[in-house]
Design an enzyme around this catalytic site. Structure first.
Site, PDB file in Angstrom:
ATOM      1  N   ASP A   1     -27.660 -18.108  -5.196  1.00 51.25           N
ATOM      2  CA  ASP A   1     -29.007 -18.593  -5.886  1.00 51.25           C
ATOM      3  C   ASP A   1     -29.979 -19.383  -5.061  1.00 51.25           C
ATOM      4  O   ASP A   1     -31.269 -19.178  -5.137  1.00 51.25           O
ATOM      5  CB  ASP A   1     -28.419 -19.171  -7.189  1.00 51.25           C
ATOM      6  CG  ASP A   1     -27.454 -18.515  -7.914  1.00 51.25           C
ATOM      7  OD1 ASP A   1     -27.662 -17.083  -8.275  1.00 51.25           O
ATOM      8  OD2 ASP A   1     -26.387 -19.038  -8.010  1.00 51.25           O
TER       9      ASP A   1
ATOM     10  N   HIS B   1     -24.385 -19.732 -12.837  1.00 53.23           N
ATOM     11  CA  HIS B   1     -24.508 -18.690 -11.998  1.00 53.23           C
ATOM     12  C   HIS B   1     -24.688 -17.454 -12.866  1.00 53.23           C
ATOM     13  O   HIS B   1     -23.680 -16.676 -12.912  1.00 53.23           O
ATOM     14  CB  HIS B   1     -23.590 -18.471 -11.085  1.00 53.23           C
ATOM     15  CG  HIS B   1     -23.673 -17.478 -10.041  1.00 53.23           C
ATOM     16  ND1 HIS B   1     -24.497 -17.090  -9.228  1.00 53.23           N
ATOM     17  CD2 HIS B   1     -22.766 -16.233  -9.967  1.00 53.23           C
ATOM     18  CE1 HIS B   1     -24.691 -16.030  -8.660  1.00 53.23           C
ATOM     19  NE2 HIS B   1     -23.373 -15.548  -9.182  1.00 53.23           N
TER      20      HIS B   1
END
Ligand code: NAD
Ligand code: LMR
Length: 339
Positions: free
Chosen positions: A167, A195
């Site tokens: 990410d 996440h």
């Protein structure tokens, strides 16, 4: 030290377990580990490849390809379906083996199936690994799977992490595309939280290589570009990859895993930090023990959460929403009896 510094004495070989060794991510990661991209050009690497029995033949095929690559740094390669054999005496473990989600699913939908993998693996790690063990959980839902492994194996908080580096890298790439500043010139990106689609990629502290702040030029962390384009783009990128590629990210996930473990071992630059999901010590009001992504520096081989960042009410509420989701996942773990 950086991976390229030449040590006076050849370091001892590093023994690394990789689970899901016949899967997509491992097919990229294993070759990069063997090439020295994580432990540097002076460390020999022994690999333990863990698979379920039905996939050990496929893992053996990967081991054959590793052999055929004639990597000078590659030591022993062991293929096994037994977690205790895989984790005995390891320095590090990449816990990748788990089901990926399909189109339209959330990562948390995987919890019942995948969560059951991580308790036994946490216990096997605790039984066999070294005190300096470093664990990176990649299998989804990664934060909560890491919490399961930690709880089941009574792992030390400094031994266990989950991956939000993908990410983080996605966030850097989006800012680079928007500003024209190359990714290598960007510092202090933060991905907070889970996440998952509630994660909070945060440009508030972002600076260029000369230390000049970039958030204002991007309209601010609460501005239109950040909230309507950047955050959703990064948070939903995993689903976008699944929809376009037909299966979930693999090489980029392996690349993020390389970045994460290399930085854990060799450290992060003093003027920068990276995003790491690890058991909270209560920092930023995140309940202790929940595995949450924070801005972190790696110092002397351990992750440290960057302290003292001021959170605006908007930042606070995004972080709180993601933490609430992590807490809900943990409630599900308890309800399902996964720990
Ligand atoms: P894949 O299906 O290609 O491979 C998974 C492998 O794990 C399979 O070979 C399977 O046999 C194996 N496996 C299943 N249970 C196992 C067990 N108990 N022990 C050992 N091996 C086991 O999947 P993939 O694309 O490599 O993805 C793996 C996981 O990583 C998925 O859960 C995916 O969602 C997740 N992922 C996470 C991130 C992240 O940023 N955290 C990024 C990409 C993918
Ligand atoms: C990703 O972020 O690419 C992975 O977590 C895979 C997924 O399910 O999105």
């Amino acid at each position: 030290m950086t991976p390229n510094d030449i040590p006076a004495v050849e370091p001892a070989p590093v023994t690394v377990a990789v689970t899901g060794a016949a899967g997509q991510i491992s097919y990229s990661l294993l070759f990069r580990l063997a090439a020295g991209e994580v432990y540097g050009p002076h460390s020999r690497v022994n690999l333990r490849l863990l698979e379920i029995p039905a996939a050990t033949d496929a893992a053996r095929g990967v081991a054959m390809e590793l052999e055929d690559s004639a990597f000078p740094l590659l030591g022993e390669v062991t293929v096994t379906a037994d977690a205790e054999t895989a984790f005995d005496g390891v320095d590090a473990a990449f816990l990748i083996g788990a089901k990926p989600r399909g189109k339209g699913a959330q990562r948390s939908d995987l919890l019942a199936d995948n969560g059951a993998i991580f308790g036994p693996q946490g216990r096997a790690l605790a039984a066999g690994a070294k005190e300096g063990l470093r664990v990176l959980v990649v299998g989804n839902p990664a934060n909560t799977n890491a919490a399961i492994a930690a709880a089941a194996g009574s792992l030390q908080p400094h031994q266990i992490t989950a991956m939000t580096r993908l990410d983080h890298n996605r966030a850097l790439a989006q800012v680079a595309a928007k500003t024209g500043v190359p990714v290598g010139g960007l510092r202090r990106m933060t991905v907070w939280g889970n996440h998952s689609s509630t994660q909070f990629p945060d440009i508030t502290e972002l600076v260029d290589a000369d230390g000049r702040g970039l958030a204002e030029a991007l309209g601010g962390a609460d501005g239109r570009w950040s909230t309507e384009e950047f955050i959703p783009k990064v948070a939903d990128r995993g689903a976008e990859i699944i929809s376009v590629r037909g299966s979930s990210s693999a090489a980029s996930a392996a690349s993020a895993a390389v970045d994460h473990m290399r930085d854990w071992v060799f450290g992060t630059p003093v003027d920068d930090w990276v995003s790491v999901a690890l058991p909270s010590d209560g920092s930023y009001g995140v309940p202790e023990g929940l595995v949450c992504s924070f801005p972190c520096r790696s110092v002397d081989g351990r992750w440290q959460i960057v302290q003292g960042l001021e959170l605006s009410p908007a930042q606070r509420s995004r972080l709180d929403a993601s933490v609430a989701e992590i807490a809900e996942e943990w409630d599900t773990v308890r309800r399902l009896g996964l720990v």
